[in-house]
Structure formats: C-alpha cells, structure tokens
Motif scaffolding. Sequence first.
Motif, PDB file in Angstrom:
ATOM      1  N   LYS A 250      35.062  90.906  50.048  1.00  0.00           N
ATOM      2  CA  LYS A 250      33.543  91.337  49.798  1.00  0.00           C
ATOM      3  C   LYS A 250      33.403  91.051  48.079  1.00  0.00           C
ATOM      4  O   LYS A 250      32.384  90.187  47.856  1.00  0.00           O
ATOM      5  N   LEU A 251      34.172  91.362  47.460  1.00  0.00           N
ATOM      6  CA  LEU A 251      34.335  91.277  46.048  1.00  0.00           C
ATOM      7  C   LEU A 251      34.288  89.390  45.777  1.00  0.00           C
ATOM      8  O   LEU A 251      33.563  89.062  44.940  1.00  0.00           O
ATOM      9  N   ALA A 252      35.495  88.917  46.448  1.00  0.00           N
ATOM     10  CA  ALA A 252      35.662  87.617  46.107  1.00  0.00           C
ATOM     11  C   ALA A 252      34.320  86.579  46.595  1.00  0.00           C
ATOM     12  O   ALA A 252      33.923  86.043  45.719  1.00  0.00           O
ATOM     13  N   TYR A 253      33.891  86.774  47.745  1.00  0.00           N
ATOM     14  CA  TYR A 253      32.758  85.957  47.872  1.00  0.00           C
ATOM     15  C   TYR A 253      31.437  86.329  47.310  1.00  0.00           C
ATOM     16  O   TYR A 253      30.657  85.440  46.976  1.00  0.00           O
ATOM     17  N   ASN A 254      31.131  87.663  47.004  1.00  0.00           N
ATOM     18  CA  ASN A 254      29.924  87.862  46.173  1.00  0.00           C
ATOM     19  C   ASN A 254      30.195  87.368  44.780  1.00  0.00           C
ATOM     20  O   ASN A 254      29.103  86.845  44.466  1.00  0.00           O
ATOM     21  N   ARG A 255      31.158  87.481  44.372  1.00  0.00           N
ATOM     22  CA  ARG A 255      31.360  86.853  42.975  1.00  0.00           C
ATOM     23  C   ARG A 255      31.066  85.370  43.021  1.00  0.00           C
ATOM     24  O   ARG A 255      30.747  84.855  41.858  1.00  0.00           O
ATOM     25  N   TYR A 256      31.699  84.669  43.903  1.00  0.00           N
ATOM     26  CA  TYR A 256      31.600  83.258  44.138  1.00  0.00           C
ATOM     27  C   TYR A 256      30.192  82.832  44.180  1.00  0.00           C
ATOM     28  O   TYR A 256      30.043  81.938  43.330  1.00  0.00           O
ATOM     29  N   GLU A 257      29.516  83.405  45.044  1.00  0.00           N
ATOM     30  CA  GLU A 257      27.966  83.095  44.917  1.00  0.00           C
ATOM     31  C   GLU A 257      27.322  83.278  43.704  1.00  0.00           C
ATOM     32  O   GLU A 257      26.624  82.542  43.294  1.00  0.00           O
ATOM     33  N   PHE A 258      27.324  84.497  42.916  1.00  0.00           N
ATOM     34  CA  PHE A 258      27.142  84.467  41.673  1.00  0.00           C
ATOM     35  C   PHE A 258      27.474  83.702  40.732  1.00  0.00           C
ATOM     36  O   PHE A 258      26.522  83.074  39.705  1.00  0.00           O
ATOM     37  N   ILE A 259      28.681  83.296  40.634  1.00  0.00           N
ATOM     38  CA  ILE A 259      29.121  81.965  39.554  1.00  0.00           C
ATOM     39  C   ILE A 259      28.568  80.860  39.766  1.00  0.00           C
ATOM     40  O   ILE A 259      28.178  80.178  38.921  1.00  0.00           O
ATOM     41  N   LYS A 260      28.443  80.600  41.311  1.00  0.00           N
ATOM     42  CA  LYS A 260      27.964  79.157  41.706  1.00  0.00           C
ATOM     43  C   LYS A 260      26.267  79.210  41.228  1.00  0.00           C
ATOM     44  O   LYS A 260      25.948  78.063  40.463  1.00  0.00           O
ATOM     45  N   GLN A 261      25.454  80.365  41.282  1.00  0.00           N
ATOM     46  CA  GLN A 261      24.122  80.208  40.702  1.00  0.00           C
ATOM     47  C   GLN A 261      24.098  80.201  39.171  1.00  0.00           C
ATOM     48  O   GLN A 261      23.196  79.773  38.640  1.00  0.00           O
ATOM     49  N   ASN A 262      24.985  81.037  38.516  1.00  0.00           N
ATOM     50  CA  ASN A 262      24.941  80.980  37.021  1.00  0.00           C
ATOM     51  C   ASN A 262      25.867  80.352  36.257  1.00  0.00           C
ATOM     52  O   ASN A 262      26.213  80.548  35.010  1.00  0.00           O
ATOM     53  N   PHE A 263      26.513  79.371  36.920  1.00  0.00           N
ATOM     54  CA  PHE A 263      27.519  78.442  36.231  1.00  0.00           C
ATOM     55  C   PHE A 263      27.473  77.971  34.931  1.00  0.00           C
ATOM     56  O   PHE A 263      28.141  78.024  34.106  1.00  0.00           O
ATOM     57  N   PRO A 264      26.258  77.257  34.762  1.00  0.00           N
ATOM     58  CA  PRO A 264      26.083  76.880  33.469  1.00  0.00           C
ATOM     59  C   PRO A 264      26.196  77.685  32.186  1.00  0.00           C
ATOM     60  O   PRO A 264      26.732  77.525  31.190  1.00  0.00           O
ATOM     61  N   ILE A 265      25.503  78.738  32.194  1.00  0.00           N
ATOM     62  CA  ILE A 265      25.534  79.836  31.346  1.00  0.00           C
ATOM     63  C   ILE A 265      26.562  80.579  31.165  1.00  0.00           C
ATOM     64  O   ILE A 265      27.299  81.121  30.114  1.00  0.00           O
ATOM     65  N   LEU A 266      27.367  80.693  32.198  1.00  0.00           N
ATOM     66  CA  LEU A 266      28.602  81.397  32.272  1.00  0.00           C
ATOM     67  C   LEU A 266      29.867  80.561  31.479  1.00  0.00           C
ATOM     68  O   LEU A 266      30.665  80.874  31.069  1.00  0.00           O
ATOM     69  N   LYS A 267      29.800  79.171  31.798  1.00  0.00           N
ATOM     70  CA  LYS A 267      30.590  78.347  31.287  1.00  0.00           C
ATOM     71  C   LYS A 267      30.357  78.376  29.586  1.00  0.00           C
ATOM     72  O   LYS A 267      31.440  78.618  28.973  1.00  0.00           O
TER      73      LYS A 267
END
Length: 207
Positions: free
Chosen positions: A97-114
Amino acid sequence: MGNQEEKKMSEKHRKILEAAIDTFAEKGYAATSTNEIAKKAGVAEGTIFRHYKTKKELLLSIVSPTVAKFVAPHFVKSFSKEVLEGEYDSYEEFLRKLAYNRYEFIKQNFPILKIFIQEVAFHEEFQKPYFNLFKDVILPNFTKVVVHFQDKGELKKLPPETIIRFTISTIAGTIFTQRFLDQKQDFNQELEEAISFLMDGLSPGQK
C-alpha cells in the motif's frame, strides 16, 4: 478595475511560478537564468524582479511556501489517512500500500519534488519545516505500524526508526531511480522485488 489589475497580476505571477518550476526541474537551479524563466512565462524579466529580488528568492518561494502550503500538508494528510492509519494483516500488505500510494503521489508531483530533492541538500533553510513535519506527524504513525507487527512477531526487534529508515530508503529509492534512470523496465515487478527484498531482510526468520 483594481480587482482586475490584481487578477491580471496574479495570473502573471502564477505563470512565473509555473515556468520556474518547469525550468528548475528540467535544468537545475544553477543552470537556469531568470531570463529563460521570463521567456517561458511570457513576461518581461523585470516582472520577475518586481516579485522576487533574486533567483534564490524565487526558488525559496517555490520550494518553501508552495511545497509547504500545497504539497507537504497534502503529503502528510493523505499519507497518514490513506496509508499509516489503515489496518493491515501483514507488514508486507502495508508495504505494498505504501509503495503504490507514494508512487502515484510522486508521479503527480514529480517536477516540484525533483526541485525539492535537488535543492534541499544545499539550502539549510529548506530543511527544517520538512524535518519537523516528518518528526511530528509521520514518524509517530509509522512507528505504531512497525511496533504492531513487531509485537505480532512479523518483524525483527530492531529499533522502529531503523526499520522505518530501511523501508523509506528502499521504497523511495526504487521509485526515484526508476523515474530518473530506466523508465522502460517493468516497474511493478521492480516494486514487488523491493517489497520482497525488505521482507526478507526484516522478517525474524526461523528460530
């Protein structure tokens, strides 16, 4: 009239921030010029300097308020609600659950997280609010999950913080290296292998 002027300005301001996010994410802070940001935003360079005295101030405004106001609370609330406060039959189910939830989050917010990842190591002023958020909200909830499965005999009796560190670095590392490196690889399979790798290392084993 005043209102319309304000609206026009806030639209310009938003375009500057969006252009800065895109350009910093693509080229990195050091290689980006305010002139490039202005061109991408479709404004004069002077317009940027009306809002921000320096390029660093513009970066701080993106990473600090934007992430703090929008991404970080969303991250904390959704992460706690969707992942940490759930009920799981096993630590492996929790990891999935942790892995797939965070994967979706990172995909959606990738530019600012980068941008955040690139710059947080170099600018101390970025670090404190996020470390506090992690320490006050995520760590206590994550610790409860770990202790619960330690009590059930599913996890080694390591300090909970150690298990949390291993879990976060393995899952986050798998997700981010996939985003930065080889996007052709079957990512679900890689995530499943990361979960198996963690479970092999964290299970107490046969006595």
